[in-house]
Write a protein that holds these residues in place. Structure first.
Motif, PDB file in Angstrom:
ATOM      1  N   GLU B   4     149.822  51.694  96.828  1.00  0.00           N
ATOM      2  CA  GLU B   4     149.035  50.564  96.582  1.00  0.00           C
ATOM      3  C   GLU B   4     147.627  51.454  96.949  1.00  0.00           C
ATOM      4  O   GLU B   4     146.779  50.856  96.116  1.00  0.00           O
ATOM      5  CB  GLU B   4     149.725  49.704  97.719  1.00  0.00           C
ATOM      6  CG  GLU B   4     149.258  48.482  97.329  1.00  0.00           C
ATOM      7  CD  GLU B   4     149.753  47.527  98.840  1.00  0.00           C
ATOM      8  OE1 GLU B   4     149.272  46.401  98.836  1.00  0.00           O
ATOM      9  OE2 GLU B   4     150.934  47.939  99.183  1.00  0.00           O
ATOM     10  N   GLN B   7     145.425  53.380  94.962  1.00  0.00           N
ATOM     11  CA  GLN B   7     145.321  52.281  93.593  1.00  0.00           C
ATOM     12  C   GLN B   7     144.054  51.329  94.059  1.00  0.00           C
ATOM     13  O   GLN B   7     142.644  51.341  93.673  1.00  0.00           O
ATOM     14  CB  GLN B   7     146.385  50.648  93.263  1.00  0.00           C
ATOM     15  CG  GLN B   7     145.681  50.307  92.035  1.00  0.00           C
ATOM     16  CD  GLN B   7     146.440  51.412  90.384  1.00  0.00           C
ATOM     17  OE1 GLN B   7     147.561  51.246  90.399  1.00  0.00           O
ATOM     18  NE2 GLN B   7     144.896  51.467  89.971  1.00  0.00           N
ATOM     19  N   TYR B   8     143.873  51.395  95.402  1.00  0.00           N
ATOM     20  CA  TYR B   8     142.669  50.392  95.521  1.00  0.00           C
ATOM     21  C   TYR B   8     141.825  51.300  95.235  1.00  0.00           C
ATOM     22  O   TYR B   8     140.289  50.921  94.886  1.00  0.00           O
ATOM     23  CB  TYR B   8     143.164  49.738  97.072  1.00  0.00           C
ATOM     24  CG  TYR B   8     143.788  48.717  97.288  1.00  0.00           C
ATOM     25  CD1 TYR B   8     143.954  48.443  95.586  1.00  0.00           C
ATOM     26  CD2 TYR B   8     144.574  48.798  97.998  1.00  0.00           C
ATOM     27  CE1 TYR B   8     144.886  47.118  95.932  1.00  0.00           C
ATOM     28  CE2 TYR B   8     145.920  47.627  98.445  1.00  0.00           C
ATOM     29  CZ  TYR B   8     146.063  46.649  96.823  1.00  0.00           C
ATOM     30  OH  TYR B   8     147.156  45.616  96.623  1.00  0.00           O
ATOM     31  N   THR B  11     139.996  52.626  92.301  1.00  0.00           N
ATOM     32  CA  THR B  11     139.422  51.375  91.688  1.00  0.00           C
ATOM     33  C   THR B  11     138.018  51.662  92.797  1.00  0.00           C
ATOM     34  O   THR B  11     136.800  51.541  91.536  1.00  0.00           O
ATOM     35  CB  THR B  11     140.004  49.952  92.187  1.00  0.00           C
ATOM     36  OG1 THR B  11     141.273  50.048  91.633  1.00  0.00           O
ATOM     37  CG2 THR B  11     139.472  48.482  91.278  1.00  0.00           C
ATOM     38  N   ILE B  15     134.125  51.799  90.911  1.00  0.00           N
ATOM     39  CA  ILE B  15     133.241  51.144  90.658  1.00  0.00           C
ATOM     40  C   ILE B  15     131.598  51.712  91.617  1.00  0.00           C
ATOM     41  O   ILE B  15     130.394  51.411  91.908  1.00  0.00           O
ATOM     42  CB  ILE B  15     132.758  50.396  90.870  1.00  0.00           C
ATOM     43  CG1 ILE B  15     132.548  48.865  90.188  1.00  0.00           C
ATOM     44  CG2 ILE B  15     134.252  49.518  92.498  1.00  0.00           C
ATOM     45  CD1 ILE B  15     132.315  48.941  89.285  1.00  0.00           C
ATOM     46  N   PRO B 129     146.295  55.402  80.734  1.00  0.00           N
ATOM     47  CA  PRO B 129     146.113  55.573  81.597  1.00  0.00           C
ATOM     48  C   PRO B 129     146.921  56.569  82.030  1.00  0.00           C
ATOM     49  O   PRO B 129     147.483  56.817  81.507  1.00  0.00           O
ATOM     50  CB  PRO B 129     145.967  53.766  82.215  1.00  0.00           C
ATOM     51  CG  PRO B 129     147.340  53.632  81.539  1.00  0.00           C
ATOM     52  CD  PRO B 129     146.505  53.919  80.476  1.00  0.00           C
ATOM     53  N   GLY B 134     152.257  57.386  91.245  1.00  0.00           N
ATOM     54  CA  GLY B 134     152.473  55.626  90.770  1.00  0.00           C
ATOM     55  C   GLY B 134     151.409  54.756  91.258  1.00  0.00           C
ATOM     56  O   GLY B 134     151.199  53.687  90.515  1.00  0.00           O
ATOM     57  N   VAL B 136     147.645  54.192  89.499  1.00  0.00           N
ATOM     58  CA  VAL B 136     146.929  54.344  87.508  1.00  0.00           C
ATOM     59  C   VAL B 136     145.516  54.127  87.881  1.00  0.00           C
ATOM     60  O   VAL B 136     144.504  53.984  88.630  1.00  0.00           O
ATOM     61  CB  VAL B 136     147.214  53.245  86.291  1.00  0.00           C
ATOM     62  CG1 VAL B 136     148.987  53.575  86.426  1.00  0.00           C
ATOM     63  CG2 VAL B 136     147.126  51.846  86.923  1.00  0.00           C
ATOM     64  N   ASN B 138     142.237  55.279  85.114  1.00  0.00           N
ATOM     65  CA  ASN B 138     142.192  54.352  83.754  1.00  0.00           C
ATOM     66  C   ASN B 138     140.875  56.006  83.577  1.00  0.00           C
ATOM     67  O   ASN B 138     140.218  56.701  84.517  1.00  0.00           O
ATOM     68  CB  ASN B 138     141.159  53.625  83.680  1.00  0.00           C
ATOM     69  CG  ASN B 138     140.303  53.031  82.057  1.00  0.00           C
ATOM     70  OD1 ASN B 138     140.199  54.228  81.531  1.00  0.00           O
ATOM     71  ND2 ASN B 138     139.313  51.559  81.904  1.00  0.00           N
ATOM     72  N   PRO B 209     132.404  51.292  79.208  1.00  0.00           N
ATOM     73  CA  PRO B 209     133.945  51.226  78.459  1.00  0.00           C
ATOM     74  C   PRO B 209     135.276  50.455  79.717  1.00  0.00           C
ATOM     75  O   PRO B 209     136.160  49.650  79.190  1.00  0.00           O
ATOM     76  CB  PRO B 209     134.036  52.435  77.723  1.00  0.00           C
ATOM     77  CG  PRO B 209     133.589  52.829  78.369  1.00  0.00           C
ATOM     78  CD  PRO B 209     132.131  52.412  79.077  1.00  0.00           C
ATOM     79  N   ILE B 210     134.567  50.109  80.828  1.00  0.00           N
ATOM     80  CA  ILE B 210     135.522  49.105  82.349  1.00  0.00           C
ATOM     81  C   ILE B 210     134.961  48.625  82.041  1.00  0.00           C
ATOM     82  O   ILE B 210     136.141  47.527  82.417  1.00  0.00           O
ATOM     83  CB  ILE B 210     135.245  50.746  83.399  1.00  0.00           C
ATOM     84  CG1 ILE B 210     135.392  51.898  83.277  1.00  0.00           C
ATOM     85  CG2 ILE B 210     135.776  49.739  84.493  1.00  0.00           C
ATOM     86  CD1 ILE B 210     135.490  52.756  84.439  1.00  0.00           C
ATOM     87  N   THR B 211     133.623  48.172  82.238  1.00  0.00           N
ATOM     88  CA  THR B 211     133.139  46.940  82.809  1.00  0.00           C
ATOM     89  C   THR B 211     132.727  46.093  81.359  1.00  0.00           C
ATOM     90  O   THR B 211     132.321  44.136  81.501  1.00  0.00           O
ATOM     91  CB  THR B 211     131.759  46.917  83.339  1.00  0.00           C
ATOM     92  OG1 THR B 211     130.776  47.455  82.007  1.00  0.00           O
ATOM     93  CG2 THR B 211     131.618  47.344  84.208  1.00  0.00           C
ATOM     94  N   ALA B 252     136.787  46.911  97.699  1.00  0.00           N
ATOM     95  CA  ALA B 252     138.268  47.394  96.679  1.00  0.00           C
ATOM     96  C   ALA B 252     139.673  47.143  97.298  1.00  0.00           C
ATOM     97  O   ALA B 252     140.111  46.607  97.518  1.00  0.00           O
ATOM     98  CB  ALA B 252     138.169  48.807  96.301  1.00  0.00           C
ATOM     99  N   GLY B 256     142.315  44.287  98.220  1.00  0.00           N
ATOM    100  CA  GLY B 256     143.663  44.340  98.032  1.00  0.00           C
ATOM    101  C   GLY B 256     143.930  43.657  99.268  1.00  0.00           C
ATOM    102  O   GLY B 256     145.378  43.467  99.335  1.00  0.00           O
TER     103      GLY B 256
END
Lengths: 385, 291
Positions: B4, B7-8, B11, B15, B129, B134, B136, B138, B209-211, B252, B256
């Motif tokens: 978790e 992941q944050y 992200t 950005i 991805p 655990g 992901v 991009n 491609p992301i936004t 992020a 989260g």
């Protein structure tokens, strides 16, 4: 630029020609249909097809002899998506243009800003905006054509229940559409005995919703995910959903029911479901569906006239105009009170959006079943029920 | 738990790297002229939109990217030549207002030329991805980070190793003195606008491609980039990078762990705190008033 100028020149010519014809024919007093729409600005994707629809059908009705033997005249202003200019234009329509009926208000904000004025002036008004507040509580002179977000929530949750889902995660935009949708979803869920186990939001300008989705994914008991939002946000949510490899049933709202959403979301949209107007799947409607013909005709006529894709929003204007015409015909005059009463008593009008059955306590006249549940399969909309 | 957090973090870094690239553009022009160029976000938009429309016309991706970057560079030069230079002795504030006007103008043109829809750009490499512990990631995020790093290193080399870079630095330190030793300061300014336009457009292309991209994407990202530059201390290259990354990560993490409703509030409180205790930003230069 050049194209707009050419179009303008064309319009001038058309107006001049129409003027000449009117002079030669016996000049019956036109019926004035007033409109304020968000033709430019951030809500132009609503107002633009709405105006095109109104223009083209006013023309068509006039070619076929008008209403009550009188031609229709469209008086239109562009509110640029701004609620205070919507109010000003509504005032101008009532006071200086003295229109007989108003069909307009692309956004809920614009509609609600004009409502007090219209109620006071006692002019029948058919709004083209979505939120439930417009017709609930019922306002004497205000009607609307799109389904409410509450119906969308009901339709989605019913479909979930049919699939045996009772606990779901909700991710919604913080804009007007998303937050109203969120409130309605929470209420409907409670009524239907379903549980919203995760409830997260994102703002319209966010470019990545992975964090929020991870939050939902890690919540225990989530059986499905619903995204209530508008614009490009839901497309990003959809892409992030696929990237995270989430495989729970995924729902979107009617806010993104358009082909451009499919383009943005690409293959990530595969398998998601949403409630939408039958306009997206005109050819897969069963033959005995009363809406099939209306929907097919509207799509064909719009696309032939404007050479651009038909949109659900234009259909709201189509239904608004047709309801207005029908009410005026039934009232036999343009007397505001008579037209209003006739509007309130319209039953069984089959439009593009659904079948309208107005009543004194229901100025929308649609029920949740007018939404069809669609699923994305192989990059295309597929009618589920 | 770790997944978790990771992941944050991913992200946030992705950005944040974008914010950092935009912040660098602000920094560059600020250094050369003390002007905050609010058209920076528009360079970003031009990069993304031009690439999308060129590829749609059948131009190969790489060529489209190069052409888009060149277009943005020319636009940067034009902005300096046609809008900033004629205002010669005007106040910095006036110049800043000019850049705001220019940004509205560019956005208007883009809206007429490209329309108001959002557009999609394909990922540079696979759209599959990547999984790390655990979480992901991009694959495009790696491109953003990689290209961001290359740009930062390139800028550092440009400023420390090349004569032109040194000339820009000299102009930022003391315009009069720079002119006395024979540096054409107008030329330097033009270069600064061009380089920052190049930076902006590259950021716009890698992040598209992301936004997604649209004619108005520059408003939001430009503003966030400015905030990042302010946190880091306007005028500091390191500050821009640190400011951008930390803004992204804080956003992020807040989305989260706390609530997505407070995401922006947390980010902006952070700015308040930083500016409250360090008014020049984290890495801002000490100001010496010349008397």
């Amino acid at each position: 630029m050049l194209r707009t100028m050419m179009r303008r020149a064309g319009k001038c010519a058309a107006v001049a020609a129409a003027g000449l014809m009117m002079m030669s024919a016996q000049a019956a007093e036109p019926i004035k249909i007033g409109s304020f729409l968000s033709v430019t600005g951030p809500a132009s994707f609503l107002g633009d097809p709405e105006l095109k629809t109104l223009e083209m059908y006013v023309e068509k009705i006039n070619e076929e002899g008008g209403v009550l033997g009188r031609p229709l005249e469209l008086v239109h202003y562009d509110d640029v998506g701004n609620a205070s200019s919507a109010r000003n234009f509504a005032s101008r329509l009532i006071r200086s243009d003295q229109v007989d009926i108003i069909v307009g208000g692309s956004t809920t904000g614009a509609t609600m800003a004009a409502v007090p004025l219209i109620e006071q002036a006692q002019v029948p008004f058919i709004s083209l905006a979505g939120a439930v507040v417009i017709t609930n509580p019922v306002k004497k002179w205000v009607f609307k054509t799109p389904q409410t977000d509450r119906m969308a929530a009901e339709r989605i949750l019913t479909d979930m229940k049919d699939r045996g889902i009772t606990k779901f995660g909700l991710i919604s935009g913080t804009g007007g559409f998303g937050s109203s949708g969120r409130t309605q979803t929470l209420e409907v869920a409670e009524e239907m005995g379903m549980e919203v186990v995760a409830d997260v939001t994102y703002s319209g300008s966010d470019t990545d919703m992975t964090a929020q989705l991870t939050n939902i994914r890690n919540t225990k008991g989530v059986e499905a995910v619903l995204n209530f939002g508008f614009g490009q946000g839901p497309a990003i949510v959809t892409r992030n959903y696929a990237q995270l490899g989430m495989e729970l049933p995924f729902y979107q709202s009617h806010g993104v029911a358009s082909d451009s959403f499919l383009e943005l979301a690409g293959s990530s949209a595969e398998g998601l479901r949403l409630p939408a107007s039958p306009l997206l799947v005109p050819d897969s409607l069963p033959e005995d569906d009363p809406q099939k013909e209306v929907v097919q005709n509207y799509k064909a006529e719009y696309e032939a006239r404007w050479d651009s894709k038909v949109s659900t929003f234009g259909a709201y204007a189509y239904d608004g105009l047709m309801l207005a015409v029908r009410a005026i015909e039934e009232a036999g005059s343009t007397d505001p009170a008579a037209v209003r009463d006739a509007l309130e008593n319209i039953k069984g009008y089959v439009g593009v959006t659904g079948e309208f059955n107005m009543a004194p306590d229901d100025h929308n006249g649609l029920d949740a079943d007018s939404f069809r549940i669609l699923e994305v399969q192989n990059g295309e909309w597929k009618l589920i029920n | 738990m770790l997944a978790e957090f990771l992941q944050y973090l991913f992200t946030g870094i992705t950005i944040g790297a974008t914010y950092a690239l935009i912040a660098l553009g602000f920094t560059l022009i600020y250094n050369a002229s003390h002007v905050i160029n609010f058209a920076q976000g528009e360079f970003l938009m031009i990069g993304g939109m031009a690439t999308v429309s060129l590829t749609a016309m059948g131009v190969p991706m790489i060529l489209a990217v190069v052409l888009a970057v060149i277009l943005a560079g020319l636009l940067g030069i034009a902005l300096q030549r046609l809008a900033i230079a004629p205002a010669k002795q005007a106040d910095v504030v006036t110049l800043i207002i000019i850049t705001i006007g220019a940004s509205i103008f560019i956005r208007g043109i883009a809206q007429v030329v490209w329309g108001k829809e959002y557009h999609v750009m394909q990922n540079f490499s696979t759209s599959e991805p990547i999984e790390v512990f655990g979480a992901v990631l991009n694959s495009q995020s790696l491109w953003v980070l990689g290209i961001g790093a290359v740009m930062v290193v390139g800028l550092v080399l440009f400023f420390t190793k090349t004569l032109i870079g040194k000339a820009i630095l000299a102009t930022s330190m003391n315009k009069e003195a720079a002119r006395l030793v024979g540096i054409r300061t107008q030329m330097v300014l033009m270069l600064a606008f061009m380089v920052s336009a190049l930076l902006g457009s590259v950021a716009g292309i890698v992040v598209a491609p992301i936004t997604f991209t649209s004619y108005d994407i520059g408003i939001i990202l430009g503003l966030k980039g400015f905030v990042a530059a302010a946190i880091g201390g306007l005028g500091s290259g390191v500050g821009a990078v640190v400011g951008g990354l930390s803004l992204g990560i804080v956003e992020a993490m807040a989305a989260g762990y706390i609530s997505s409703d407070y995401k922006d509030a947390v980010a902006f409180s952070m700015i308040l705190l930083v500016l409250f205790f360090m008014p020049r930003g984290l890495f801002g230069a000490k100001v010496v008033e010349r008397v």
